[in-house]
Design a protein around this motif. Sequence first.
Motif, PDB file in Angstrom:
ATOM      1  N   ASN A   1       4.049   5.395   4.720  1.00 45.89           N
ATOM      2  CA  ASN A   1       5.061   4.475   4.860  1.00 45.89           C
ATOM      3  C   ASN A   1       5.447   3.869   3.580  1.00 45.89           C
ATOM      4  OD1 ASN A   1       5.123   4.569   7.649  1.00 45.89           O
ATOM      5  ND2 ASN A   1       3.139   3.335   7.637  1.00 45.89           N
ATOM      6  N   ILE A   2       6.528   3.470   3.495  1.00 44.31           N
ATOM      7  CA  ILE A   2       7.348   2.450   2.237  1.00 44.31           C
ATOM      8  C   ILE A   2       6.973   1.134   2.403  1.00 44.31           C
ATOM      9  CG2 ILE A   2       9.329   1.901   1.233  1.00 44.31           C
ATOM     10  CD1 ILE A   2      10.415   4.804   1.563  1.00 44.31           C
ATOM     11  N   TYR A   3       6.287   0.204   1.640  1.00 43.23           N
ATOM     12  CA  TYR A   3       6.065  -0.893   1.616  1.00 43.23           C
ATOM     13  C   TYR A   3       6.882  -1.791   0.578  1.00 43.23           C
ATOM     14  CZ  TYR A   3       2.664   0.333   4.925  1.00 43.23           C
ATOM     15  OH  TYR A   3       1.676   0.791   5.871  1.00 43.23           O
ATOM     16  N   TYR A   4       7.386  -3.025   1.004  1.00 37.91           N
ATOM     17  CA  TYR A   4       8.102  -3.794  -0.214  1.00 37.91           C
ATOM     18  C   TYR A   4       7.542  -5.301   0.149  1.00 37.91           C
ATOM     19  CZ  TYR A   4      11.496  -0.805  -1.660  1.00 37.91           C
ATOM     20  OH  TYR A   4      12.226   0.418  -2.215  1.00 37.91           O
ATOM     21  N   ASN A   5       7.589  -6.204  -0.877  1.00 40.10           N
ATOM     22  CA  ASN A   5       7.189  -7.481  -0.906  1.00 40.10           C
ATOM     23  C   ASN A   5       8.129  -8.096   0.067  1.00 40.10           C
ATOM     24  OD1 ASN A   5       7.084 -10.708  -1.472  1.00 40.10           O
ATOM     25  ND2 ASN A   5       5.156  -9.625  -2.522  1.00 40.10           N
TER      26      ASN A   5
ATOM     27  N   PRO B   1       7.072  14.209 -14.422  1.00 36.97           N
ATOM     28  CA  PRO B   1       7.223  12.539 -14.113  1.00 36.97           C
ATOM     29  C   PRO B   1       8.185  11.841 -12.991  1.00 36.97           C
ATOM     30  CG  PRO B   1       7.410  12.904 -16.519  1.00 36.97           C
ATOM     31  CD  PRO B   1       7.375  14.270 -15.879  1.00 36.97           C
ATOM     32  N   LEU B   2       9.479  12.840 -13.111  1.00 36.70           N
ATOM     33  CA  LEU B   2      10.535  12.274 -12.038  1.00 36.70           C
ATOM     34  C   LEU B   2      10.071  12.995 -10.609  1.00 36.70           C
ATOM     35  CD1 LEU B   2      13.709  13.045 -14.419  1.00 36.70           C
ATOM     36  CD2 LEU B   2      12.250  10.913 -13.825  1.00 36.70           C
ATOM     37  N   ARG B   3       9.105  13.949 -10.315  1.00 43.07           N
ATOM     38  CA  ARG B   3       8.892  14.117  -9.008  1.00 43.07           C
ATOM     39  C   ARG B   3       8.000  13.444  -8.392  1.00 43.07           C
ATOM     40  NH1 ARG B   3       9.720  20.740  -8.927  1.00 43.07           N
ATOM     41  NH2 ARG B   3      11.259  20.782 -10.529  1.00 43.07           N
ATOM     42  N   ILE B   4       8.412  12.639  -7.358  1.00 41.95           N
ATOM     43  CA  ILE B   4       7.566  11.632  -6.749  1.00 41.95           C
ATOM     44  C   ILE B   4       7.513  11.919  -5.319  1.00 41.95           C
ATOM     45  CG2 ILE B   4       6.861   9.348  -6.258  1.00 41.95           C
ATOM     46  CD1 ILE B   4       8.500   8.676  -8.972  1.00 41.95           C
TER      47      ILE B   4
ATOM     48  N   PHE C   1      23.581  -2.056   1.609  1.00 42.62           N
ATOM     49  CA  PHE C   1      23.107  -0.759   1.209  1.00 42.62           C
ATOM     50  C   PHE C   1      22.441  -0.957  -0.144  1.00 42.62           C
ATOM     51  CE2 PHE C   1      26.856   0.127   3.744  1.00 42.62           C
ATOM     52  CZ  PHE C   1      26.579   1.327   4.470  1.00 42.62           C
ATOM     53  N   ASN C   2      21.235  -0.297  -0.295  1.00 41.07           N
ATOM     54  CA  ASN C   2      20.320  -0.385  -1.556  1.00 41.07           C
ATOM     55  C   ASN C   2      19.932   1.013  -1.708  1.00 41.07           C
ATOM     56  OD1 ASN C   2      19.984  -3.384  -1.360  1.00 41.07           O
ATOM     57  ND2 ASN C   2      19.756  -2.783   0.636  1.00 41.07           N
ATOM     58  N   GLN C   3      19.431   1.329  -2.987  1.00 41.03           N
ATOM     59  CA  GLN C   3      18.617   2.638  -2.981  1.00 41.03           C
ATOM     60  C   GLN C   3      17.202   2.142  -4.010  1.00 41.03           C
ATOM     61  OE1 GLN C   3      21.282   4.945  -5.386  1.00 41.03           O
ATOM     62  NE2 GLN C   3      21.406   6.480  -3.739  1.00 41.03           N
ATOM     63  N   THR C   4      16.356   2.791  -3.658  1.00 43.88           N
ATOM     64  CA  THR C   4      15.019   2.634  -4.203  1.00 43.88           C
ATOM     65  C   THR C   4      15.175   2.483  -5.604  1.00 43.88           C
ATOM     66  OG1 THR C   4      14.358   4.999  -3.964  1.00 43.88           O
ATOM     67  CG2 THR C   4      13.737   3.587  -2.193  1.00 43.88           C
ATOM     68  N   TYR C   5      14.161   1.920  -6.403  1.00 43.93           N
ATOM     69  CA  TYR C   5      13.968   1.956  -7.598  1.00 43.93           C
ATOM     70  C   TYR C   5      13.381   3.330  -8.178  1.00 43.93           C
ATOM     71  CZ  TYR C   5      11.510   1.013 -12.244  1.00 43.93           C
ATOM     72  OH  TYR C   5      11.178   1.195 -13.633  1.00 43.93           O
ATOM     73  N   GLU C   6      12.416   3.927  -7.528  1.00 43.80           N
ATOM     74  CA  GLU C   6      11.901   5.235  -7.693  1.00 43.80           C
ATOM     75  C   GLU C   6      12.731   6.512  -7.284  1.00 43.80           C
ATOM     76  OE1 GLU C   6       8.731   2.053  -6.679  1.00 43.80           O
ATOM     77  OE2 GLU C   6      10.766   2.620  -5.722  1.00 43.80           O
TER      78      GLU C   6
ATOM     79  N   PRO D   1       0.884  -1.411   0.034  1.00 44.34           N
ATOM     80  CA  PRO D   1       0.173   0.208  -0.026  1.00 44.34           C
ATOM     81  C   PRO D   1       0.976   1.363   0.150  1.00 44.34           C
ATOM     82  CG  PRO D   1       0.115  -0.901   2.198  1.00 44.34           C
ATOM     83  CD  PRO D   1       0.888  -1.886   1.415  1.00 44.34           C
ATOM     84  N   THR D   2       2.168   1.126  -0.652  1.00 43.90           N
ATOM     85  CA  THR D   2       2.908   2.486  -0.603  1.00 43.90           C
ATOM     86  C   THR D   2       2.152   3.558  -1.503  1.00 43.90           C
ATOM     87  OG1 THR D   2       5.022   1.222  -0.564  1.00 43.90           O
ATOM     88  CG2 THR D   2       5.030   3.557  -1.190  1.00 43.90           C
ATOM     89  N   GLU D   3       1.742   4.694  -1.102  1.00 45.77           N
ATOM     90  CA  GLU D   3       1.122   5.735  -1.662  1.00 45.77           C
ATOM     91  C   GLU D   3       2.105   6.473  -2.326  1.00 45.77           C
ATOM     92  OE1 GLU D   3      -1.884   7.787   0.625  1.00 45.77           O
ATOM     93  OE2 GLU D   3      -2.225   5.910   1.927  1.00 45.77           O
ATOM     94  N   ILE D   4       2.259   6.520  -3.838  1.00 42.95           N
ATOM     95  CA  ILE D   4       3.105   7.199  -4.559  1.00 42.95           C
ATOM     96  C   ILE D   4       2.378   8.049  -5.558  1.00 42.95           C
ATOM     97  CG2 ILE D   4       4.908   6.933  -6.422  1.00 42.95           C
ATOM     98  CD1 ILE D   4       5.619   4.446  -5.415  1.00 42.95           C
ATOM     99  N   VAL D   5       2.662   9.383  -5.378  1.00 39.58           N
ATOM    100  CA  VAL D   5       1.858  10.484  -6.166  1.00 39.58           C
ATOM    101  C   VAL D   5       2.938  10.969  -7.113  1.00 39.58           C
ATOM    102  CG1 VAL D   5       0.387  12.491  -5.866  1.00 39.58           C
ATOM    103  CG2 VAL D   5       0.492  11.007  -4.025  1.00 39.58           C
ATOM    104  N   THR D   6       2.568  10.867  -8.529  1.00 36.30           N
ATOM    105  CA  THR D   6       3.409  11.617  -9.464  1.00 36.30           C
ATOM    106  C   THR D   6       2.768  13.017  -9.559  1.00 36.30           C
ATOM    107  OG1 THR D   6       3.834   9.401 -10.604  1.00 36.30           O
ATOM    108  CG2 THR D   6       4.392  11.472 -11.739  1.00 36.30           C
TER     109      THR D   6
END
Length: 185
Positions: free
Chosen positions: A105-109, A97-100, A119-124, A88-93
């Motif tokens: 909260n941030i959710y991952y499977n 298009p690059l401004r998100i 160390f990781n970075q988000t895809y978004e 249920p991460t709520e992403i609003v563009t």
Amino acid sequence: MPIRSQLTDLAADFRYLEGEYLMMTTHGEIVVSNQALEILKENDLSGFYTRPVKKDESYRVFSKPDPADNFKYKQLICNHFMPKMSPPTEIVTKKYPLRILVSGNIYYNQQVLSEIADFNQTYEYFGSDYGDPVFVQRFWILTKKARDIFIERFDQTEDDFSPVHLVDEDGNVIENQLSDVSKIL
């Protein structure tokens, strides 16, 4: 407008790099001292490489730069990226298009646990409604191991981190999460 890639080593005015271990620039680059880099290597953390930070001497007119200064700090560069965030991460563009904006909260499977580095970075990419698109960047996601080192060895506090939540295959939030991906930087 595409995100620009860093083409050269980072240059910084060392007068403004005041941290003993870690510093972050206004553009989101993470700079570490050689001492901090040794701690990261001692703990066998994965998901990054480094580039030297060159001393910006543009403010000096009459003195010659010391080449040894170019090895005093390193830029920490993440080379592992997370998959797309899960509902249920709520992403609003926004307008660009690059401004998100992430709302909440941030959710991952939960399956990401088998594929992550320390160390990781988000895809978004993330940014805001204001300012220049150049400031759009990815969030850093750390494992619990990496987060604990930042707290124990680099004087960071729990408040410097926000939780990352996991969901199961059906999109249900996993309660009482004691996951390896427990915090985000």
